[in-house]
Design a protein around this motif. Sequence first.
Motif, PDB file in Angstrom:
ATOM      1  N   VAL A 166       1.137  -1.294  -0.347  1.00  0.00           N
ATOM      2  CA  VAL A 166       0.552  -0.157   0.001  1.00  0.00           C
ATOM      3  C   VAL A 166       0.629   0.961   0.038  1.00  0.00           C
ATOM      4  O   VAL A 166       1.827   1.608   1.087  1.00  0.00           O
ATOM      5  CB  VAL A 166      -0.740  -0.275   0.897  1.00  0.00           C
ATOM      6  N   ILE A 167       0.786   2.392  -1.207  1.00  0.00           N
ATOM      7  CA  ILE A 167       1.220   3.109  -0.854  1.00  0.00           C
ATOM      8  C   ILE A 167       0.863   4.312  -0.657  1.00  0.00           C
ATOM      9  O   ILE A 167      -0.948   3.820  -1.482  1.00  0.00           O
ATOM     10  CB  ILE A 167       1.802   3.790  -2.465  1.00  0.00           C
ATOM     11  N   GLY A 168       1.074   5.120   0.349  1.00  0.00           N
ATOM     12  CA  GLY A 168      -0.064   6.403  -0.165  1.00  0.00           C
ATOM     13  C   GLY A 168      -0.222   6.793   1.627  1.00  0.00           C
ATOM     14  O   GLY A 168      -1.109   5.462   2.193  1.00  0.00           O
ATOM     15  N   LYS A 169      -1.589   7.699   1.522  1.00  0.00           N
ATOM     16  CA  LYS A 169      -2.073   7.578   2.595  1.00  0.00           C
ATOM     17  C   LYS A 169      -3.346   7.933   2.324  1.00  0.00           C
ATOM     18  O   LYS A 169      -4.197   7.426   2.855  1.00  0.00           O
ATOM     19  CB  LYS A 169      -1.372   9.164   4.051  1.00  0.00           C
ATOM     20  N   LYS A 170      -3.594   8.797   1.798  1.00  0.00           N
ATOM     21  CA  LYS A 170      -4.976   9.602   1.349  1.00  0.00           C
ATOM     22  C   LYS A 170      -5.548   8.928   0.056  1.00  0.00           C
ATOM     23  O   LYS A 170      -6.227   7.814   0.155  1.00  0.00           O
ATOM     24  CB  LYS A 170      -4.761  11.208   1.373  1.00  0.00           C
ATOM     25  N   GLN A 171      -4.955   8.815  -0.381  1.00  0.00           N
ATOM     26  CA  GLN A 171      -5.226   7.936  -1.844  1.00  0.00           C
ATOM     27  C   GLN A 171      -4.387   6.962  -1.653  1.00  0.00           C
ATOM     28  O   GLN A 171      -3.206   7.188  -1.983  1.00  0.00           O
ATOM     29  CB  GLN A 171      -4.658   9.232  -3.002  1.00  0.00           C
ATOM     30  N   GLN A 172      -4.590   6.004  -1.650  1.00  0.00           N
ATOM     31  CA  GLN A 172      -3.595   4.666  -1.802  1.00  0.00           C
ATOM     32  C   GLN A 172      -3.857   3.545  -2.825  1.00  0.00           C
ATOM     33  O   GLN A 172      -5.020   3.337  -3.384  1.00  0.00           O
ATOM     34  CB  GLN A 172      -4.332   3.427  -0.440  1.00  0.00           C
ATOM     35  N   PHE A 173      -2.335   3.809  -3.454  1.00  0.00           N
ATOM     36  CA  PHE A 173      -2.139   2.773  -4.732  1.00  0.00           C
ATOM     37  C   PHE A 173      -1.776   2.071  -4.382  1.00  0.00           C
ATOM     38  O   PHE A 173      -1.049   1.812  -3.364  1.00  0.00           O
ATOM     39  CB  PHE A 173      -1.318   3.503  -5.351  1.00  0.00           C
ATOM     40  N   LEU A 174      -1.589   0.840  -4.927  1.00  0.00           N
ATOM     41  CA  LEU A 174      -1.128  -0.939  -5.084  1.00  0.00           C
ATOM     42  C   LEU A 174      -0.322  -0.819  -5.670  1.00  0.00           C
ATOM     43  O   LEU A 174      -1.037  -0.435  -6.708  1.00  0.00           O
ATOM     44  CB  LEU A 174      -2.474  -1.135  -4.548  1.00  0.00           C
ATOM     45  N   LEU A 175       0.798  -1.622  -5.478  1.00  0.00           N
ATOM     46  CA  LEU A 175       1.946  -2.318  -6.063  1.00  0.00           C
ATOM     47  C   LEU A 175       1.526  -4.105  -5.985  1.00  0.00           C
ATOM     48  O   LEU A 175       2.113  -4.258  -4.435  1.00  0.00           O
ATOM     49  CB  LEU A 175       2.862  -1.417  -5.786  1.00  0.00           C
ATOM     50  N   ASN A 176       1.208  -5.109  -6.820  1.00  0.00           N
ATOM     51  CA  ASN A 176       1.184  -5.897  -6.639  1.00  0.00           C
ATOM     52  C   ASN A 176       1.692  -6.774  -6.888  1.00  0.00           C
ATOM     53  O   ASN A 176       0.891  -7.323  -8.188  1.00  0.00           O
ATOM     54  CB  ASN A 176      -0.364  -6.294  -6.628  1.00  0.00           C
TER      55      ASN A 176
END
Lengths: 463, 187
Positions: free
Chosen positions: A419-429
Motif C-alpha cells: 500500500v502506497i500513500g495515505k489519503k489516496q492509497q495506491f497498490l503495488l501487487n
Amino acid sequence: MERNEFEKNISQKLDGFKLIPSEENWAKIEKRIHQNRRRRLVLWLSSTATGLFILLATITIVNINGDKENKKFTNTTTDKKINLEASTNSNTNNKKFDIQQEEYNDIEENNSTTLKDEQKKGNANLKAAITFNYRSTNNEKNTDVILSVKQEKTNDLAILDSTIAKVKYNNDFSKQDTTSGQMDRSPQKDSVIELAETNSSMSVVKHVDDVKMDTSAKQRKTTKVKTPWKMYIHTGIGMSVIGDYFVKPVDVNQRVFASFVPGVTGNLSSSAVLLNEAEHSSRTSFQIGLHWRKERKKSIISFGFNYLNAGSKVIAGARVDTAISSIQLRDANKAFDGYINNASANSNQTYVNQLHIIGLQVGYGAMLFKKINWQTNAGISLVYAEKYLHYISSRNIYVQDKSLIRPINFFISTGPEFVIGKKQQFLLNPSLAFFVQPVQKNSVNGSRKLMNLSLNFSMPIRK
Amino acid sequence: MTDIHQLVKDCLKNKPSAQKALYDKYAPEMLGVCYRYTKSIADAEDVLQNGFVRVYSFLHQYRFEGDLGAWIRRIMVNAALTYLKKKQQYREDFFFTDSTELVVVSPISAEINITTKELAQLIRQLPTGYQTIFNLYAVEGYSHVEIGKMLGISDITSRTQYARARKVLAEWIKNYSEPQKQVYGKK
C-alpha cells in the motif's frame, strides 16, 4: 535348490534376448512422462494452495476472534485481573484477592463509594499492591484503552470483601486523544484512584491514603466504522510462461539459450521474449481491469474483472550455427505461413501464440502488516487464441487446431500487495497467476501449464 | 560409462532427447525381459511402458553404482510383477500348496538345443505362476526366500512350483516339436 547346469544354460541363453518394440511405444511413454510431470505440478500447486488456504483461514479465524473480543469489551469498563494483597492492623492475616476476567458494566453508575470517603474513616497503615488492567471502549468508534496501573505502596488499602471490584479514577478525562478525537480515559500519573463497588454484596471498603501509582497506558485503535466499496483500476505488465505445446521447436535437440531481444513491433507487450532451451517460451504480458475492494478489520475482500494479453505478435527464434547465434524477429502474422515453408533442421524457430484472456475474479486479502497485504484472487476466464497452433512432430510442422484451447478456464493468482500513500492509497501487487489446464487436447505433447508473473499497479478512481 | 552418466544427468534434466536415447539403448533388451513374464507382446509392451515411466520417475535414485542396465532390469521385473498382480493372473492358475513335500527332480539334461526365442516362447507357455517363478529363479537369480516375499507365498511353495515348472519345461525342450501336448502338474 542349487542352481545347476540347466539353470546356467537357461540364464545364458536368455541373457542377450532382445525384441524391437513397436514405434508407437515411445510416444505412449513420452505422453505418460508429461502427464506425470503435470500431475506433480498440480500436486505441488494443490499443496501450495492448501497451505495458503490454511494460512488465510487461520488469519480469518484470528480476525473473527478479534472481532468477538472487541464486541465483548463493548460497554465494558473494567476487566482482567485485580490482585489485592492486604494486611490490616486489626487483622494480621494476609488476604489475597484474585479476580480475573470479570466484566463490569457502566462504570459511571457506580461511584457511590470512593476512596476518599474511605480515607476519612481512618483505617490507615494498610499496605497493598494492586495490579489491574483497565479497558474501556467507546461505542461509537470502538476505541480501546488498555491501561496498566500498579499501586506500589500505599498506607491504606481498599479491601474488597466481595470478589467483584470496580475501579474508577477521578481525573478529569479532559485530555483529548489527538489521533482519534476521543477522550483519553487513561488516568494520569499520580492521579487518585477511586474504588467503587458494583456488587451490592460488598461489605467493606477500606480506604487508601496517598496512593502512589505507576501508570502506563497505551491505546489500540480498532475502527469499526463501515467502510465503503472502493473502485480501483489496475494495470500490470509481466511475463507469461506457457507449455511447449505452443512453442515446440523444430528440432528439440538444438538448444536455444536464453535470449532477451528488444521488441520491434510496437506492441506494448512485445518488449522481451525469453526462450529457454526451446522447450518453454516466456513472453511478456499485459493486463488491465477494474476491481472493487472493501476493507475489513484485518482483511480485504474484492471482486472485479481483468483482461490479460499473454504473448505478443512476435515470432522469435535463435539460429545456432557453430558458435555464432543470431536472433530473428518477425511479425507473426506474416511469418506464420513462411515459417512452415522455411522450417529447417538447423534452426529453432518458435511461433509465439497470442492469448486473450478475460476473467472474472473474487479476491481475499490478508493484512499482514500496516502497509503490506497478501492478496489472493481466483476466478473464471474466457480464453481466446489468435492462432491455434499445434505442433506435429512427425511432420515437423505446426497446424491450426481450434479444439486446442479450452475456452473456459479457471485461474488463481496470489502475491503480496504494498500500500502506497495515505489519503489516496495506491497498490503495488506482484502476483503469480496459474491457469488450470488451458489446453484440452490429449494428443498434444508437453505440459499444459500457463502461468503469468506480473507486477500490477492499482489506482483508486473513486474515494 | 561417462556417456551413461551424462545420459542419466540429461534425463534428470527432463531433456526429451536424452530420455529417447535411454529408451533406444535399453528398450529392446527390456522388452525381452517383459516378454518372458507375459503372455502376449501387447502385454509385454504395456509392462515396458510402465517400467520406463518408473525408470524416469525414479532415475534420481540411481546412484551410479553398478550397471544401469541391471538397475533398469530390476525395475522391469517389478513392473511385470505389478502388472501380473493387477491382472491376478498367477492367482488364477497357480495353486499355492503349502505342502512340505518337495518334488524330487528327475535328472534333467542340461543341454538346450533350441534358439533363444523358442526358449522364451516355451517359458511363456507355462502357467503364469510357474512362468513367473521360473523366470525369477532361473533367469533373474532370485532365491526362493526372495521370490516368496515378492509374490506373497512361502519359500517352500516357490520351491515346489519351481521344481514342477523346471520339470515341465525340460520335457518341453526335449520334445520341442509338440510342447502343447505336454501335461504339467496342476492339481
